[in-house]
Design a protein around this motif. Structure first.
Motif, PDB file in Angstrom:
ATOM      1  N   VAL A 153       0.859  -1.186   0.000  1.00 31.89           N
ATOM      2  CA  VAL A 153       0.000   0.000   0.000  1.00 31.89           C
ATOM      3  C   VAL A 153       0.897   1.239   0.000  1.00 31.89           C
ATOM      4  CG1 VAL A 153      -1.947  -1.143   1.148  1.00 31.89           C
ATOM      5  CG2 VAL A 153      -0.199  -0.023   2.545  1.00 31.89           C
ATOM      6  N   HIS A 154       0.279   2.399  -0.079  1.00 36.59           N
ATOM      7  CA  HIS A 154       1.006   3.674  -0.120  1.00 36.59           C
ATOM      8  C   HIS A 154       1.934   3.748  -1.336  1.00 36.59           C
ATOM      9  CE1 HIS A 154       2.157   7.501   1.290  1.00 36.59           C
ATOM     10  NE2 HIS A 154       2.167   7.280   2.590  1.00 36.59           N
ATOM     11  N   TRP A 155       1.459   3.231  -2.456  1.00 39.85           N
ATOM     12  CA  TRP A 155       2.208   3.310  -3.711  1.00 39.85           C
ATOM     13  C   TRP A 155       1.537   4.259  -4.704  1.00 39.85           C
ATOM     14  CZ3 TRP A 155      -0.926   2.124  -7.769  1.00 39.85           C
ATOM     15  CH2 TRP A 155      -2.026   1.280  -7.513  1.00 39.85           C
ATOM     16  N   ASP A 156       0.285   4.640  -4.430  1.00 35.77           N
ATOM     17  CA  ASP A 156      -0.468   5.380  -5.438  1.00 35.77           C
ATOM     18  C   ASP A 156      -0.365   6.888  -5.238  1.00 35.77           C
ATOM     19  OD1 ASP A 156      -3.519   6.198  -4.179  1.00 35.77           O
ATOM     20  OD2 ASP A 156      -2.362   4.679  -3.120  1.00 35.77           O
ATOM     21  N   ASN A 157      -0.726   7.621  -6.251  1.00 38.51           N
ATOM     22  CA  ASN A 157      -0.657   9.075  -6.257  1.00 38.51           C
ATOM     23  C   ASN A 157      -1.750   9.627  -5.340  1.00 38.51           C
ATOM     24  OD1 ASN A 157      -0.666  11.814  -6.789  1.00 38.51           O
ATOM     25  ND2 ASN A 157      -0.589  11.588  -9.013  1.00 38.51           N
ATOM     26  N   PHE A 158      -1.374   9.998  -4.111  1.00 39.35           N
ATOM     27  CA  PHE A 158      -2.381  10.436  -3.145  1.00 39.35           C
ATOM     28  C   PHE A 158      -2.808  11.890  -3.368  1.00 39.35           C
ATOM     29  CE2 PHE A 158       1.755  10.632  -0.827  1.00 39.35           C
ATOM     30  CZ  PHE A 158       1.828  11.998  -0.594  1.00 39.35           C
ATOM     31  N   ALA A 159      -2.276  12.550  -4.414  1.00 37.30           N
ATOM     32  CA  ALA A 159      -2.750  13.876  -4.801  1.00 37.30           C
ATOM     33  C   ALA A 159      -3.732  13.780  -5.974  1.00 37.30           C
ATOM     34  CB  ALA A 159      -1.578  14.770  -5.175  1.00 37.30           C
ATOM     35  N   ARG A 160      -4.162  12.604  -6.292  1.00 36.98           N
ATOM     36  CA  ARG A 160      -5.099  12.343  -7.393  1.00 36.98           C
ATOM     37  C   ARG A 160      -6.431  11.891  -6.792  1.00 36.98           C
ATOM     38  NH1 ARG A 160      -4.505   9.860 -12.897  1.00 36.98           N
ATOM     39  NH2 ARG A 160      -6.158   8.322 -13.192  1.00 36.98           N
ATOM     40  N   LYS A 161      -7.525  12.521  -7.177  1.00 33.44           N
ATOM     41  CA  LYS A 161      -8.837  12.167  -6.655  1.00 33.44           C
ATOM     42  C   LYS A 161      -9.154  10.696  -6.949  1.00 33.44           C
ATOM     43  CE  LYS A 161     -10.135  16.262  -5.097  1.00 33.44           C
ATOM     44  NZ  LYS A 161     -10.036  16.554  -3.657  1.00 33.44           N
ATOM     45  N   LEU A 162      -9.796  10.046  -5.999  1.00 32.04           N
ATOM     46  CA  LEU A 162     -10.155   8.642  -6.196  1.00 32.04           C
ATOM     47  C   LEU A 162     -11.131   8.471  -7.360  1.00 32.04           C
ATOM     48  CD1 LEU A 162     -10.534   7.524  -2.467  1.00 32.04           C
ATOM     49  CD2 LEU A 162      -8.684   6.926  -4.049  1.00 32.04           C
ATOM     50  N   SER A 163     -11.906   9.495  -7.660  1.00 33.98           N
ATOM     51  CA  SER A 163     -12.845   9.418  -8.779  1.00 33.98           C
ATOM     52  C   SER A 163     -12.131   9.203 -10.108  1.00 33.98           C
ATOM     53  CB  SER A 163     -13.696  10.691  -8.843  1.00 33.98           C
ATOM     54  OG  SER A 163     -12.874  11.838  -9.002  1.00 33.98           O
ATOM     55  N   ARG A 164     -10.827   9.488 -10.152  1.00 32.02           N
ATOM     56  CA  ARG A 164     -10.038   9.295 -11.374  1.00 32.02           C
ATOM     57  C   ARG A 164      -9.340   7.933 -11.406  1.00 32.02           C
ATOM     58  NH1 ARG A 164      -5.838  13.763 -11.779  1.00 32.02           N
ATOM     59  NH2 ARG A 164      -5.568  12.853 -13.867  1.00 32.02           N
ATOM     60  N   GLY A 165      -9.518   7.132 -10.362  1.00 30.69           N
ATOM     61  CA  GLY A 165      -8.843   5.843 -10.282  1.00 30.69           C
ATOM     62  C   GLY A 165      -7.438   5.973  -9.729  1.00 30.69           C
ATOM     63  N   LEU A 166      -6.824   4.841  -9.451  1.00 31.24           N
ATOM     64  CA  LEU A 166      -5.490   4.825  -8.855  1.00 31.24           C
ATOM     65  C   LEU A 166      -4.406   4.868  -9.928  1.00 31.24           C
ATOM     66  CD1 LEU A 166      -5.893   2.107  -6.069  1.00 31.24           C
ATOM     67  CD2 LEU A 166      -6.314   4.573  -5.926  1.00 31.24           C
ATOM     68  N   ALA A 167      -3.334   5.585  -9.620  1.00 31.85           N
ATOM     69  CA  ALA A 167      -2.165   5.630 -10.500  1.00 31.85           C
ATOM     70  C   ALA A 167      -0.931   5.734  -9.622  1.00 31.85           C
ATOM     71  CB  ALA A 167      -2.242   6.820 -11.450  1.00 31.85           C
ATOM     72  N   PRO A 168       0.186   5.138 -10.030  1.00 28.70           N
ATOM     73  CA  PRO A 168       1.414   5.243  -9.236  1.00 28.70           C
ATOM     74  C   PRO A 168       1.968   6.654  -9.273  1.00 28.70           C
ATOM     75  CG  PRO A 168       1.867   4.170 -11.318  1.00 28.70           C
ATOM     76  CD  PRO A 168       0.381   4.348 -11.247  1.00 28.70           C
TER      77      PRO A 168
END
Length: 328
Positions: free
Chosen positions: A271-286
């Protein structure tokens, strides 16, 4: 602010918004189904290190970070909970009740929304002295949430049929100006919105969550203390890997030894690998800011030694039943 420091922050703001070409969710080695047991304790991934844990009677949220403000706003503006975003994400995840919110440490990407969520469900929220200052500054006194402050030495809590142990740990090392700014502790009530630099780390805890259907460990950051989880077993570990690729090999190995080898889980879930400045509505991205995602996942796979490694997509779940782990 000095020009070199400003340029560093601008570079980091750009990195926060940029995604790697490697995506863990597109790596077939990390997406294999696990087991065939269903029911028991359900653990749902909500990005970063936010997890929803329920046995159908008692429900807990690990960390509380659903608003996910942009990188630019975080670095150059003021941030706070975004009620509409929080409500949307709770609804999309099917969350109708939270008994307790468990906060691993007080950085904004772990604690920003914890108080609002606890207030919404009039839940118990448990965290460090630094987190208590966040709660004091943002708690809605018209709501009957309850704050429990964890001693620096850690503590145990009985929550329904769960036993939650807050185990003292360490944060991953600082590898950027952004990280160094948020070292230390919060000493005064923190009113939001506030600049991200106000969200000092404070005490860090690893969470060991025990239940008759199985045990889990959550590390909300890639740091560890010697012997921190000695004598504790886990069936699944949610392993914080942010910045792990930037650590020296000896520190990586120590982290793995004090978390995965110490608890001997059947399944490792980074966990804690995804772009946490990206809204979840846009899906997860590294995100490049938390290290090289391909290198991080290669390290986890290489060290697994027969354990199964699985990366979860947004709102995807793992089940624990009779100490077995199931993930479709």
């Amino acid at each position: 602010m000095s020009s070199p420091h400003l340029f560093s922050l601008l570079a980091i703001a750009s990195a926060v918004c940029c995604c790697s070409t490697y995506h863990p969710l597109h790596d077939p080695d990390l997406r294999k189904p696990i087991g065939d047991a269903h029911g028991g304790v359900k653990i749902t991934f909500l990005g970063n290190s936010t997890l929803y844990v329920t046995d159908g009677r008692t429900s807990m949220l690990v960390d509380g970070f659903l608003s996910r403000p942009s990188g630019f706003k975080t670095l150059f503006g003021k941030i706070g909970p975004e009620p509409r975003v929080i409500e949307d994400e709770l609804r999309h995840a099917g969350i109708v009740d939270v008994t307790a919110v468990l906060v691993g440490h007080a950085h904004h990407d772990h604690a920003l929304d914890a108080t609002v969520i606890a207030d919404r469900y009039e839940a118990t929220v448990i965290g460090s002295e630094s987190f208590a200052r966040i709660y004091e500054g943002s708690h809605d006194t018209a709501r009957r949430s309850i704050l429990k402050t964890v001693a620096a030495s850690g503590d145990h809590y009985e929550i329904g049929e769960f036993t939650v142990t807050f185990v003292p740990s360490d944060h991953v090392g600082s590898h950027s100006p952004v990280q160094s700014i948020v070292e230390g502790s919060i000493t005064r009530p923190l009113r939001m919105p506030a600049h991200y630099s106000r969200f000092k780390c404070g005490q860090v805890f690893v969470l060991h969550i025990a239940h008759r259907d199985g045990n889990m460990v959550v590390t909300t950051t890639a740091g560890a203390k010697e012997g921190q989880l000695e004598g504790m077993q886990a069936d699944v570990i949610f392993l914080g890997v942010g910045m792990l690729s930037k650590e020296a090999p000896d520190k990586r190995n120590t982290y793995w030894a004090e978390t995965v080898r110490a608890t001997n889980p059947k399944v490792v879930i980074p966990v804690h690998w995804d772009n946490f400045a990206r809204k979840l509505s846009r899906g997860l991205a590294p995100m490049n800011l938390v290290g090289n995602p391909k290198e991080i996942m290669a390290f986890v796979k290489s060290e697994a030694c027969g354990r199964q490694v699985r990366v979860l997509d947004l709102r995807e779940s793992v089940w624990l039943k009779g100490r077995a782990v199931y993930c479709p």
